[in-house]
Design a protein around this motif. Sequence first.
Motif, PDB file in Angstrom:
ATOM      1  N   ASN A 168       0.830  -1.214   0.000  1.00 17.52           N
ATOM      2  CA  ASN A 168       0.000   0.000   0.000  1.00 17.52           C
ATOM      3  C   ASN A 168       0.860   1.258   0.000  1.00 17.52           C
ATOM      4  OD1 ASN A 168      -2.246  -1.651   0.143  1.00 17.52           O
ATOM      5  ND2 ASN A 168      -2.681  -1.231   2.299  1.00 17.52           N
ATOM      6  N   TYR A 169       1.986   1.212   0.710  1.00 19.90           N
ATOM      7  CA  TYR A 169       2.835   2.402   0.825  1.00 19.90           C
ATOM      8  C   TYR A 169       3.563   2.724  -0.471  1.00 19.90           C
ATOM      9  CZ  TYR A 169       6.486   5.577   2.417  1.00 19.90           C
ATOM     10  OH  TYR A 169       7.313   6.650   2.547  1.00 19.90           O
ATOM     11  N   ASN A 170       3.881   1.694  -1.240  1.00 22.42           N
ATOM     12  CA  ASN A 170       4.649   1.910  -2.462  1.00 22.42           C
ATOM     13  C   ASN A 170       3.786   2.521  -3.565  1.00 22.42           C
ATOM     14  OD1 ASN A 170       7.639   0.623  -2.629  1.00 22.42           O
ATOM     15  ND2 ASN A 170       6.429  -0.341  -1.016  1.00 22.42           N
ATOM     16  N   HIS A 171       4.453   3.115  -4.528  1.00 21.33           N
ATOM     17  CA  HIS A 171       3.770   3.780  -5.624  1.00 21.33           C
ATOM     18  C   HIS A 171       3.376   2.797  -6.720  1.00 21.33           C
ATOM     19  CE1 HIS A 171       4.518   7.827  -4.175  1.00 21.33           C
ATOM     20  NE2 HIS A 171       5.805   7.569  -4.047  1.00 21.33           N
ATOM     21  N   ASP A 172       2.342   3.164  -7.459  1.00 18.99           N
ATOM     22  CA  ASP A 172       1.922   2.359  -8.602  1.00 18.99           C
ATOM     23  C   ASP A 172       3.042   2.222  -9.628  1.00 18.99           C
ATOM     24  OD1 ASP A 172      -0.689   1.873  -7.713  1.00 18.99           O
ATOM     25  OD2 ASP A 172      -1.451   3.732  -8.577  1.00 18.99           O
ATOM     26  N   ASP A 173       3.905   3.242  -9.739  1.00 23.39           N
ATOM     27  CA  ASP A 173       4.951   3.187 -10.763  1.00 23.39           C
ATOM     28  C   ASP A 173       6.038   2.166 -10.442  1.00 23.39           C
ATOM     29  OD1 ASP A 173       6.707   4.463  -8.944  1.00 23.39           O
ATOM     30  OD2 ASP A 173       6.399   6.442  -9.825  1.00 23.39           O
ATOM     31  N   GLY A 174       6.099   1.699  -9.189  1.00 21.22           N
ATOM     32  CA  GLY A 174       6.989   0.611  -8.825  1.00 21.22           C
ATOM     33  C   GLY A 174       8.402   0.999  -8.453  1.00 21.22           C
ATOM     34  N   ALA A 175       8.753   2.277  -8.535  1.00 22.64           N
ATOM     35  CA  ALA A 175      10.125   2.685  -8.208  1.00 22.64           C
ATOM     36  C   ALA A 175      10.393   2.515  -6.715  1.00 22.64           C
ATOM     37  CB  ALA A 175      10.360   4.134  -8.619  1.00 22.64           C
ATOM     38  N   CYS A 176      11.634   2.186  -6.381  1.00 22.87           N
ATOM     39  CA  CYS A 176      12.043   2.006  -4.988  1.00 22.87           C
ATOM     40  C   CYS A 176      12.706   3.297  -4.511  1.00 22.87           C
ATOM     41  CB  CYS A 176      13.009   0.832  -4.870  1.00 22.87           C
ATOM     42  SG  CYS A 176      13.633   0.534  -3.205  1.00 22.87           S
ATOM     43  N   GLU A 177      12.038   4.035  -3.635  1.00 21.24           N
ATOM     44  CA  GLU A 177      12.589   5.318  -3.201  1.00 21.24           C
ATOM     45  C   GLU A 177      13.868   5.137  -2.395  1.00 21.24           C
ATOM     46  OE1 GLU A 177       9.427   7.097  -0.933  1.00 21.24           O
ATOM     47  OE2 GLU A 177      10.237   6.371   0.965  1.00 21.24           O
ATOM     48  N   GLU A 178      14.143   3.920  -1.939  1.00 21.15           N
ATOM     49  CA  GLU A 178      15.373   3.646  -1.202  1.00 21.15           C
ATOM     50  C   GLU A 178      16.551   3.356  -2.133  1.00 21.15           C
ATOM     51  OE1 GLU A 178      14.385   1.272   2.607  1.00 21.15           O
ATOM     52  OE2 GLU A 178      12.819   0.741   1.177  1.00 21.15           O
ATOM     53  N   GLY A 179      16.286   3.171  -3.421  1.00 20.29           N
ATOM     54  CA  GLY A 179      17.341   2.989  -4.396  1.00 20.29           C
ATOM     55  C   GLY A 179      17.686   1.532  -4.646  1.00 20.29           C
ATOM     56  N   PRO A 180      18.462   1.262  -5.723  1.00 24.03           N
ATOM     57  CA  PRO A 180      18.800  -0.112  -6.110  1.00 24.03           C
ATOM     58  C   PRO A 180      19.519  -0.904  -5.031  1.00 24.03           C
ATOM     59  CG  PRO A 180      19.294   1.402  -7.896  1.00 24.03           C
ATOM     60  CD  PRO A 180      18.942   2.254  -6.707  1.00 24.03           C
ATOM     61  N   SER A 181      20.332  -0.246  -4.194  1.00 22.84           N
ATOM     62  CA  SER A 181      21.046  -0.969  -3.139  1.00 22.84           C
ATOM     63  C   SER A 181      20.086  -1.624  -2.161  1.00 22.84           C
ATOM     64  CB  SER A 181      21.973  -0.019  -2.374  1.00 22.84           C
ATOM     65  OG  SER A 181      22.957   0.525  -3.218  1.00 22.84           O
ATOM     66  N   TYR A 182      18.898  -1.059  -2.049  1.00 25.77           N
ATOM     67  CA  TYR A 182      17.912  -1.581  -1.103  1.00 25.77           C
ATOM     68  C   TYR A 182      16.834  -2.411  -1.795  1.00 25.77           C
ATOM     69  CZ  TYR A 182      20.064   1.476   2.316  1.00 25.77           C
ATOM     70  OH  TYR A 182      20.972   2.065   3.151  1.00 25.77           O
ATOM     71  N   TRP A 183      16.861  -2.459  -3.115  1.00 22.92           N
ATOM     72  CA  TRP A 183      15.813  -3.172  -3.847  1.00 22.92           C
ATOM     73  C   TRP A 183      15.729  -4.638  -3.425  1.00 22.92           C
ATOM     74  CZ3 TRP A 183      15.736  -7.418  -7.076  1.00 22.92           C
ATOM     75  CH2 TRP A 183      14.555  -7.627  -7.799  1.00 22.92           C
ATOM     76  N   GLY A 184      16.878  -5.283  -3.265  1.00 23.43           N
ATOM     77  CA  GLY A 184      16.887  -6.695  -2.909  1.00 23.43           C
ATOM     78  C   GLY A 184      16.239  -6.984  -1.573  1.00 23.43           C
ATOM     79  N   HIS A 185      16.221  -5.995  -0.695  1.00 20.55           N
ATOM     80  CA  HIS A 185      15.595  -6.181   0.611  1.00 20.55           C
ATOM     81  C   HIS A 185      14.321  -5.348   0.748  1.00 20.55           C
ATOM     82  CE1 HIS A 185      19.646  -7.784   1.892  1.00 20.55           C
ATOM     83  NE2 HIS A 185      18.791  -8.736   2.187  1.00 20.55           N
ATOM     84  N   ALA A 186      13.846  -4.822  -0.348  1.00 21.77           N
ATOM     85  CA  ALA A 186      12.549  -4.131  -0.363  1.00 21.77           C
ATOM     86  C   ALA A 186      11.634  -4.927  -1.289  1.00 21.77           C
ATOM     87  CB  ALA A 186      12.730  -2.686  -0.811  1.00 21.77           C
TER      88      ALA A 186
END
Length: 636
Positions: free
Chosen positions: A271-289
């Motif tokens: 619910n918190y994430n955006h429809d566009d799917g981008a990770c506001e924490e960046g690629p370094s955190y993508w694996g754990h987001a």
Amino acid sequence: MKRVLTICLLLICLSANAYKDRDLLQKAAGQEKLGSMLVTDQKWVRYPNYSDRDNWDQFFGENKTYLIEQGEKYLNYEWKVVKATDYLEYTRSGDRSIMERIYNGNLNAVSSLFIAEMAEGKGRFMDQLTNGIFQACEMTSWSISAHLALQRVRGSFPNLNDHVIDLVSGDVGATFSWIYYFLNKEFDKINPLISERLHYEIENRILTPYLNETRFWWMATNATSESAFVNNWNPWCNANVIQCFLLVEKDKDRLLKGVYKSMVSVDKFINYNHDDGACEEGPSYWGHAAGKMYDYLQILYDATNGGISIFSDPMIRNMGEYIARSYIGNGWVVNFADASAKSSLDYRLIYRYGNMVKSTEMEQFASYLKKEKPEKISTSRDTYRLLADLSSDKEIDKFSPVHIATPFTWYPDTEFCYMSEGKLFFAAKGGYNDESHNHNDTGTFSLYAGNEPVFIDVGVGTYTRQTFSSERYTIWTMQSDYHNIPRINGFSQNFGKKYKAKDLKADKNNKTFVLDVSQSYPAEAGINKWIRSYKLSKNSLVIEDNYDIMNARTANQLNFMTSGKVDASQPGIVKITIKNKTYQLIYDKNIFDPVSENIKLDDIRLSGVWGDEIVRISLNAKKINNRGIYKIFIKA
């Protein structure tokens, strides 16, 4: 509102900018329906029993020898004690690494010994593995010192009567649950008390606190559209917890309650994430987001025989494909905030995610990464991924190794813009200054030429207590003056969700990105408008600043960060040399005086990416004007 402090891997803050009541998992199944779907008695596990040596030999294949060798390194390992003063050091000096280094050494030994025993199957590693498990079970807490603020008494000293679930205790619980599932009968041959103790600790440190508590912030128990902040901790912790329940819990009612509670919690992250799917924490955190969200969704899918699946939802696919769009080349990724510009992406995870959301882009990208830099299977404490990696490694080879820099990607909700033209790759952001792992960086950009960084986002140094405290923005890497954005009328950008970009426009046809950053600065700066526009072409980037300031009192300053060698001796041109290639930052010599500042990097987290130093180029306006237009040309 007063800032809430937590000594964790993140800042706890409130934001109403993203949250949307999708509740995809709860809509897929309520608790009663889940009860009819849930596979019990661990029958969802697709791996063979420990004693099935033929199938394990086939499963490990050519990795068998390597994984046994990794375990052999720890056959004579001396188990380390985490001392009381190691915990206290975090409170005293802010140094978290002292406690973590010792603890992680023990945990990596346990994981390596376990997988080596699974690979060999001769009992050779059992005694030393038992030593490691016993040592961990004797610890007061499985959490790290920096996360013990989750205790009711807070601080960094473990409380025997208050087991908290953080990233590390969850990792340990999940790994120990796999060890219990596969080896409990083998432990019983040594002494039944070993399995009994292991089960007891998982029950009391993970399962019971999870069922009984709602206070852990990452659960997002009370998150709503008016008050929500949910980052990578949520799927990471929940993915660990659901493994513990599905592998260890024998009571069907408690199992159902635990799994459903995790569904409600993970819905909060989605619910918190955006429809566009981008990770506001960046690629370094993508694996754990997004990556941990995938793990969770895959486990839930397997545990319900595919009955609960939201992989077809476009947002879930967008969250996966973001990682392919954010890759530049040669290991470089688009980074903002605390993310690093260099990141080793888990191509096996990317493949599995892409396979479930039916993304050829992700599958081919995974194959590309594998061909670019093949990696050995990791024996770190993430057992679920370790086993999944072994399962999927060969499948990746079926796909063509392809990664093409997409000419234009616009994330309208997260406000990230990527553009590529010729050998140039450009990335910029709008957003607001209260995002997860936030830096004050609204309007900043990065520019790469031939997959090499020219203008950079520095990232963040080694985490300490200061990083996640009220002192965060005294750290230079967090400040807007050390990003590629202006200092206006003597003011830097401020922290807070009200400090944000406005009037954003991203034009695919003209390769332009425009935004007004005036609201990212304090009201005292008196900025009516500061419209920054970027225009990318094959060999250049044009930056234009159109500004209007009330009662300007201090000259403006345009800042640019680079890791190259800087020569500002020629009026009107700053030359930047990177790997024997020279780029030009062209400015009006009648308007600006250039100043370069060499910044020594003595933090390995920064120097490991950029080398021993970086340079800040500052163009200082010669005159104080209320209105005007600045134009900068960057030529490659």
